[in-house]
Each structure stands twice: as structure tokens, then as C-alpha cells.
Scaffold this active site. Sequence first.
Site, short mmCIF file in Angstrom:
data_model
loop_
_atom_site.label_atom_id
_atom_site.label_comp_id
_atom_site.label_asym_id
_atom_site.label_seq_id
_atom_site.Cartn_x
_atom_site.Cartn_y
_atom_site.Cartn_z
N GLU A 242 0.90 -1.19 -0.10
CA GLU A 242 0.00 -0.18 -0.12
C GLU A 242 0.79 1.21 0.10
O GLU A 242 0.64 2.29 0.63
CB GLU A 242 -0.97 -0.12 1.37
CG GLU A 242 -2.00 -1.12 1.16
CD GLU A 242 -3.07 -0.90 2.26
OE1 GLU A 242 -4.14 -1.67 1.96
OE2 GLU A 242 -2.46 -0.92 3.54
N ASP A 315 -8.11 -8.69 4.29
CA ASP A 315 -8.09 -7.83 5.10
C ASP A 315 -9.10 -7.74 6.19
O ASP A 315 -9.84 -6.77 6.14
CB ASP A 315 -8.01 -6.30 4.39
CG ASP A 315 -7.30 -5.22 5.24
OD1 ASP A 315 -7.14 -5.60 6.51
OD2 ASP A 315 -7.49 -3.90 4.87
N GLU A 343 -12.53 -2.08 12.48
CA GLU A 343 -12.36 -1.26 11.10
C GLU A 343 -13.54 -1.89 10.24
O GLU A 343 -14.04 -1.05 9.69
CB GLU A 343 -10.91 -1.54 10.47
CG GLU A 343 -10.90 -1.06 9.39
CD GLU A 343 -9.68 -1.21 8.43
OE1 GLU A 343 -8.84 -1.75 9.18
OE2 GLU A 343 -9.49 -0.98 7.46
#
Lengths: 644, 644
Positions: A242, A315, A343
Site C-alpha cells: 500500500e 483484510d 475497522e
Amino acid sequence: MIASVWWNKLAATEDVMPGHTPVLTLAYKELQEGWDGPPVTLALKKDRQLKEDGFTIHSEQGRVAIGSPGETGLLYGVYHLLRLQSAGADTDSLQVKENPLYDLRILNHWDNPDGTVERGYAGRSLWNWEELPSVLSERYSEYARINASIGINGTVLNNVNASSATLAIEHLEKVKALAGVFRPYGIRVYLSVNFASPIQLGGLSTADPLDKEVVNWWRQKVKEIYRLIPDFGGFLVKANSEGQPGPCDFGRTHADGANMLADALEPYKGIVMWRAFVYNPTDTDRAKQAYQEFQPLDGQFRDNVIVQIKNGPVDFQPREPYSPLFGAMPHTGQMVEFQITQEYLGFSNHLVYLAPMWKEFFSFVPPASLKAMAGVANTGTDANWCGHPFARANWYAFGRLAWNPSLSSEEIAGEWLKQTFTQDTTFVLPIREMMMESHEAAVNYMMPLGLHHLFAWGHHYGPEPWCEIPGARADWLPSYYHKADKTGIGFDRSRAGSAAVAQYPAGLARQYDDIQSCPDAYLLWFHHVPWGHTMKSGRTLWDELCYAYDRGVRQVRAFQQLWDSMEKQVDPQLFKDVQARLSIQVRDAVWWKDACLLYFQEFAGRPVPYDIERPIHSLEALKKVRLPIGNYECPSEELLNKNR
Amino acid sequence: MIASVWWNKLAATEDVMPGHTPVLTLAYKELQEGWDGPPVTLALKKDRQLKEDGFTIHSEQGRVAIGSPGETGLLYGVYHLLRLQSAGADTDSLQVKENPLYDLRILNHWDNPDGTVERGYAGRSLWNWEELPSVLSERYSEYARINASIGINGTVLNNVNASSATLAIEHLEKVKALAGVFRPYGIRVYLSVNFASPIQLGGLSTADPLDKEVVNWWRQKVKEIYRLIPDFGGFLVKANSEGQPGPCDFGRTHADGANMLADALEPYKGIVMWRAFVYNPTDTDRAKQAYQEFQPLDGQFRDNVIVQIKNGPVDFQPREPYSPLFGAMPHTGQMVEFQITQEYLGFSNHLVYLAPMWKEFFSFVPPASLKAMAGVANTGTDANWCGHPFARANWYAFGRLAWNPSLSSEEIAGEWLKQTFTQDTTFVLPIREMMMESHEAAVNYMMPLGLHHLFAWGHHYGPEPWCEIPGARADWLPSYYHKADKTGIGFDRSRAGSAAVAQYPAGLARQYDDIQSCPDAYLLWFHHVPWGHTMKSGRTLWDELCYAYDRGVRQVRAFQQLWDSMEKQVDPQLFKDVQARLSIQVRDAVWWKDACLLYFQEFAGRPVPYDIERPIHSLEALKKVRLPIGNYECPSEELLNKNR
């Protein structure tokens, strides 16, 4: 307000026991403040059955004896004794022997230098870098105490998306101050490092791990750190992922990079935790990439490198199959990275108890095959530490499982509830049931049957399965994952598709590859399934999807009702806090259900079964929802009301 | 789209039968277009058992004969035959004899000169005054045809809050044009008049009904009207109510005013419908005022005056006990005013079948004790006439009950469904059940247990039980009606309170006066009941209230699900129309439930029972809702989404 540690009776005082080491002083203080039984002796003792942190507790005839080879083990023994007392256990005749499975039980803070917390939903970072090192907040020792009480013994202070400035000497002085506060609690500090630090901080022209100047720069930096912090733990590295720099930028492998750092740390017994969370904007199925990049490197890593792998191959989705990289590198140290912060699970607005999800992982990956357990922390400056009062249960469960992964989710939930609320079983049993059901409920109303990553662009809170951003990376868009079309839905990862199944051991690969034997929970993860496909229930896929979303809504509605029925047994402010969040959760569940079913219905062209509650929203209205939140904010009720 | 009359097969054509009167031409045309059986003969005949509008239908051996003393009766007979056919009845051997109970079956349009409709939620007024009299919309005859098909024979064209300009000669020319269109359908026109017309239009200095000039002005005006419209029906008057002028302004009684107009109309067989909907901003319980003002006038009204009384003593609330004025004026003609338009029942967004409410009224007031039945129309320029497709069922039911109040609500709903949708019982039976339950559901989610008038200021759509407007009339505020406080809720109209119960016949008065015998449905209408009061169910009042609101929500959710299950049996556009409105209704039901329970809970201080779904909204957020709608608009989904 929720008490500041797991049990209510303890309150911090300023008394200090003279004549003891800081650790033992702490241990005695905790006993003095919290222990309600007969005299307790703490004794350091050799015991071949005990690890350094392990301990025994024996009680008989009005005496309690705690023994351990190490001082921290004695402190853990004290906390264990207090936990037993708080949970209402009989402490009159104890025969306890406890060893942690993992030597390293570590939190990862994704805290940024500016005080924000990436994917943090409980206020700002606990670390006040501006005031450090001169001002030491009381919360630093409170934080350490809470962690010690559940056996956590390491903390990575900063975000894996790390700034090079982390390693600047002025900043290291601040880290040293925190390390000093944590030390008596048996907690070591670690830092996330930016692989390009030699360039950015050191002024070198390269960060090539095989470059001698680079090697030397890291050696000097490590030396500097250990001069300040002799028990410094080591580095956590997110490299070539990323946008972060890494050894691949210089034509080297992850092993090259990790080993270079490991060699610098080795003289001080420091370690490198090297993250395997990598994926590139290529045509390759994102779920396959970590395995493809790391598995061939097996055997090439130093002994003091641990490859840190997220539990699932993508993820931290509400539910993923385990990452096939686990068990595929027999000659390499591995550790799992769980995410305690929610998240992808409703931030700190949703009540989701994560232990069952982590235990599901351990049902595939034998705990003993790992060297350590890391958890992305959910703490912040909120008075209750974690935003949602029940999010504390996830912090607690993480610590307890890192000590002993064979504890059951129920056991842990029960312990936590008794210490946090009451021992009254009329409260504990039903609320424990609710916690046990909560993860499955969230999966149901968000992404059932193996669906994943249907989140809105810009945040991972609400649904946006229709999201299209011109020019965006394909693997950052929901359609990459759900692949809904007129024929069906799901990501074909069978051998006929991306063949991700082939990364799993043969037996599992066979099971997952066959649409008939693939478990419902992972079906749309591994298969593009026709809408009319007959599921194990006898229903069509479409109907099954509808019932799953509907079940999720019903489940959280039932949570609401149950919680309300407990009003008299809970402190009013705490009661209302949870009540308000459950109300948001119910609305969100409906939002998810409506958004996903209405959107997918456009492809399925089938009616929602008639015994399911009708949509509350229209697809048109839902498509207009825009939540103006970043990745370190939790939407408030007001914001949600205004924007959806 | 829904068909333009109750049955689908009919379509308007331009054929005209030569050699017949306009009424018979119509009757034959309807047969020609719609009748699917053997030859039908229409015969005018004397029959002492038949009223002028009554008819017989006999069928045998391949022939059908319809007979009536009047042409309109023959037309009604034709419509009845077509209705039987559309509803799938066996028409081979009919022996029908039908007489209307009431000679006057009349709609009240609350249409304003500017084209708006007070409390109208189906577009604008049907009457295009600007184009009249030269342009005659096809909808005028369609309107008349629909009415005739269910026996409605009168229509008051304009709002009871009337403009004096209604009686201006230019305007009367326009009324004449409409009367001409309606005449073949057996429908007479009536007008609402402003009692101050002699001043405002005639330039007199007074409108005192005993003033000779005033008397003369009205005589001349009536003469003028009848010269234009020989079969003009008469006047409807709202006097001395909500700011309208009336005889009391001149020290005269309602009887004085009504009689003066009646005398002017008498030579032409015209009538006066004089509304008893009066209440003043005094300390007297509003529910008592109509009785107090009118009952003493019994016997003083002319024979061609009918006192028109709303079904309940306050104002078309979701549920009211019947007005005690009914039956209390044995020497005075009385008629009931029902409201077909859903001013207090969700406008044209909610599916509420009103026949059961009207039948509840008739279970207290014997139909034969009345002279006529009036309904406040729910029609407008919307393509489907009434906004909500199911609102047409209320227009239909009003007409059918005005003809025969002993028809059951089920019968009427079944007839309407078969003519509007299909004869298929798998559709008709469950949807009829839904219609039958719909009024009770609306009462449950809006104002159960006798609660009334909890509406928001400025419109009568959403909840605002907390509404306080500085300086507003007390009896226009919800707190006047619910009187919630720490001890309980409800309006004490027992003998210990306002003593409104005493206006009812002795047996009922006794039943209503006693909190133990007062029916639950009217409990809070007649009593201020302690929150902890034990209800007939054994529950406390507070719990009962909670369950009622919750039941309302569940009921409409079930309606949604049922409707969706009928998708294949309904025209797609019509299906979606109803579906969309049901979705609004469900959201509104939750809105009502949350608003009322959260607000009243502040007084009750008791928890909502735990098996009831938790509130979706917060009281704080609900108090901020402002719907920018007037009394002639229906909030759209978009507006609702934006403003609540």
C-alpha cells in the site's frame, strides 16, 4: 462509568512498598488494594514446568502462595488471583499452574505522530508526544496495568504506516519515557519503522538492505535505541505494501530486508515482525498475493524474524477463511495479526465480540504452530478507553487468548462480564449469550455467506456494494469482490477461477473447490454461485442471502431488547451508553440489509421472500448517502442521522 | 394503472342511444359496454315496495329485467347488475330488490376557489373554475359515473370554509355547467355558503338572519340559483365555528340561521345541512360543546334542515366514541358527516380502510335514526383519483354504506377488490383481511386506548405530543388532549372530571364513567389513568400502551410482506405504487411509536417492556422534525426523508 480495570474494586493509590523491586512493589500494592482473602506470599522459585512468565497459585489452610521463576510471573499470578476473586471463584483451595502459550503477546497501535489513530474509534492517541518525555500522563500506567492484568507484554507504539521521524533521537527520548512507565508491568515497547528511514532520516541515497552504508545506519540506530531502552523489543515493518517503501524497491526480497534489520537487532535479543500484508494492483486475485510472495521465501528468514500474517487472506473482513500462508512456511517463524479495533465491524458503534472469530481461526491454524499473537489495538483517549463499553471485552479477550488460546470464548466473556458488571448470573448468562451471537449477527447483516468488502469508499463503515470510482484500483472496489451479475454472485476462487483454493492443504482445497462441499460461510468467497443454486438448506442462494440479512437485523433487535431488560442491573450511564450504541447498530443493520438486498436484487431479479421484513430505505436514497468520515473517526448518531 | 371505475372492463365510449332520455341512454350504454350476459330490459314501474331510487332485478330463462319507479333507479339497477357480474356472482337467476336507506347520499368537497383542496391529498381540485363553464373536462362525467355506480346522489362542490364569491352570478354559471354534466347520473349539486354573504357579496350592513333585508337577499339569491339550476340541492353551512361567521355573531341561534336559509330554499324543495362542528376557546371540554350548543335547540329547526354532525365529538380522530349529540335531538333531522379523506389517518400515504370505523359508529347510532350520510371527499386530480390506490376503497365503501349501512365491511371490501383487481380468492381473501385490520393497526401505531389529537402543529400527519406553541389555543395543542403527567395520562371526562360522559344515554354513561367498565378503546378518552393502572389484560396501562404501539408497527410490517407476496397478481405499476406507500406507512408507524412512547415515558418513568422492539429514533431528533406541509398537501417520500 465503566471501572478503569476489568474489575471494579481496584482503585489506584499512591502507596509504595519500600524495599521491593518496582515489579514486586506493584504486585503487593495490587494485593493490598484488591485482595479480600487470607495472606498471600509471593515467592520467586525455579520450576522446570514454568516459563519465566508462568506461575503457580496454591491456597490452603488460610494461606495463599504464588510462585514464579520471574517477578513478572508473580505479578501475573497476583492478577490471576484477583481475577478469580472478582469472578466469584472459590479461592480457598486453589491449585493453579499457568504458563502462557506465547512468549510474545503484543498490541499494535496504529497511532500517528499527529495524535490521530488510523482505524481508531475511541478518541485520539493515548501517547501525547508533545508533552513527552517531561509529562507522564496517569493513563500511561493505567494502560500498562490493564494490559499486565491480562498478560500482554509488548506494545508497538506507532502506526505500521510509519514515519521515519519515529527513529529521530528526540522522539526516541519520548519512547524511552513510555518504556520506563511500562517496564514494571512487564511490557516492552516496539516501534514500527519506515524502511526508507536511512534515506529520509539518515540522508543516505538508498535504503537497499544489502548496501553496507544502509546496514551500518541501521546498526547505529539500533545501538542508539538500546542505549536509551535496554529492553527495547524490536521492529514491526510494513514494507512494499500500500505504498510503503521496502526492499523490493531495490530489487531485494522481503527476506533480505527483514534479515538486515534482524541482524542489527540480534545482539540485543531484539526481533523483527515483518508483515505479510502485501498485494499489488495486478490482475492476480488479491487473496492469493501474500502466499505467492512469501511462501517461496520459507527458510530464508533469520531466527529473530517473525512473519506477521493477518488472520485472513484479504483484510480483516467480517469473516474470512484463514490465510493459507499459515502452515505453508514450516521453516519460518509466523505470528497472527488480529484486529481488535473494529475497522470492518461497525467501528465503536457496534457490539461485536471478536473472540468467536479468533477461535474460528484457531480451529484451522493450530495455536502451537505460531510464535506470537499480535492485536491491532482499539484504545484511545475516550474515558472508557475503547469507545464502545463492550469493545473492552475484545481487548480483554485478545490478552486472554494470547496467554491461552484454548480458553473458550464463553469462558472469557463470562470472566469479563463478572469483572466489569456483576457476578449475578441473571445478567451474566444472557448477556454472555448475546456476546457469543454478536459476531455471527454482524456477519449476517453485513456480509453473509462469504461476501466481503462491500464497504463504502473512503471508510469501512457503511455499505456501498455499487461503488464505482473512476480510475480507482480495481481491488479497492466492492465489485471486485462480489462480482454480482445476472447469473450469480461471488468470487470464483475455485480451480476453474483464480485457483486460490489451491493454496490450501489438499483436503481443504478439495472441500472449498467443490460448490457442493464448500461451507456456506465461505461459499461466495470461493465461488461465483448462480442465484438459483440450491443451498444446503434447500433454499435458493438468493433466498438464503435474504434470510441471512434478515436474521442479522433480528438478532441485533433482540440484543437491544435484552439489554434494555438489564437496566436495573447496570450503572445508569453505562447502561445508556450501550443502549444508544445498540440503537445505532440496529439502524445500521437495516441499512446494510436494505442496501445489499436492494442492490443485488437488481442482478438477481428475484423477489425477497415474503416473510422477510420489507426494505425501509430505497436504493436510490441509499446511493446518495455520503458519510464525511475519515479512517480515524467514528460516525456519531447525529452525523448518521444527517447523512443517511 | 387502476381502472377508472370500480370494475376494469368498462371503458368510456362516445356512442349515444337515440330516442332515450339522457339517464336511460347512459344506462343502455353501460350495459352495451359492460354487460356480458343475456338481453336486459329496463322498465319504469310503480312498486309500493320501491323508493324512487330503488330497483328490482330478475333474471331467468336467458332474460334479465330491471325495474324501478325512476330512471335513476334503473341506472342504479344496471350498475348493480354490472357489479354482480364483476364480482363473479351467478347472474342466471337473480331476485334482487334494493332500496337505499338514505334518500341523500352526499359527498362534501373541501375544495377551495384557488384549486387547492383542504385536507386533500390527491392533487388539486377536480373543478377547474377558470375553464368553466366553457370547458367541460372528461373527468367531470367520469366522476359522476363513479359516484352513480355506488349510489351517491349529491355533491357539495366547495369547502365548508366558504367564500362568499361562491354565490356570485358568474360563479353560479360555472356551477350550472357542472350540474348539467352530473344530472344524467342522478347527482345534484349543493354549495357551502358563507353566512356573511349578504354583507360580503350583497353589500348589506348585516347578516342577521332575522333582518328583513338579509332574509330578502337570501330569497333572491336562492331564486337566482334555481333559475340556473332547477334541481339544485341546497346549502351546507359551517357557522360560528373556527372563525366562520354565523347567526351567533348577531345574537341569534343556530336554529335562527338555519331556518332563515331553509325558508328561502323551501319553495324549491332545497335543504339546509347545518354543521354541528362547533367549539370555542373556552374552558369547557371541547368534546362537550356541540352537544351543549345544539341539544337545547331540538325541535326548533325546520323540516328541511338537517343538522350534520361529525361521527365523533371532537374531530375525525383515528378513533373516537360516537358523538352524544346523535339521538339527543329526537325532533330534529340529523345526518352523520364521515371523513373519507384521511386527514388524521396518514393522508394518502397510509393504507387505512375506513368502513370498519364507520360500522363501529353505526353499532352505537342506529342507521335508521339518521336522515342522510355525508362524506368528506378524498378525490383530486391525481390520475387514480384518490392518491393511494386503496383510498378508492373508502370512496367506494362510503357510497355502498350510504345506500345500505347494514352491508358488512368485509362484503364491501370483497366487492371492491374483485372489481378493482381480480376475482382470484388467493388474492382477495388475504388482502381483504389486511384491509379489515388496517384501521385498528393505524389506531395502534398512532393513538391507541382512546388517545387523540397528538398531531404536529400545522398539519395532521405526524406525531408531536410535546407540541407547545406560545399563545396558541389550548384546544389546538396535544397536551390539552393527552394530559400526560407523572401520575398518568388521558382526559378525565368522567363525572369527576369534565363530565362529558353525562351527555351519553344513562347505560353508556355509567359504563364510560367507571374506569373499570370503560372499554380499553376509549379509556384515555374518558379517564386520566395512572400509569400503573391494571388493565383488563392484567398489564399496567404503560405496558399496554407500549404493546399497542408495537402491535401497530408489526401489523403494518405484515401488510408490507403480504402485499409483496401478491406481486404476480397485480399490475406492476399499481403494485409498486402500493408497495412504496406501505413502505412510508411502516416508517411512519415506527415514527409514531417512537415519538409517543419516548415522550410519554418521560412522564411514566417506566421501562418499555423488553420484548418490544427498541426505538429507532431518539426523542431529541424527533422533536426537531419539521414537515413543511400545509393542510392540502401530502408529504412525499423525499420530503419525509429530508425532514424527519
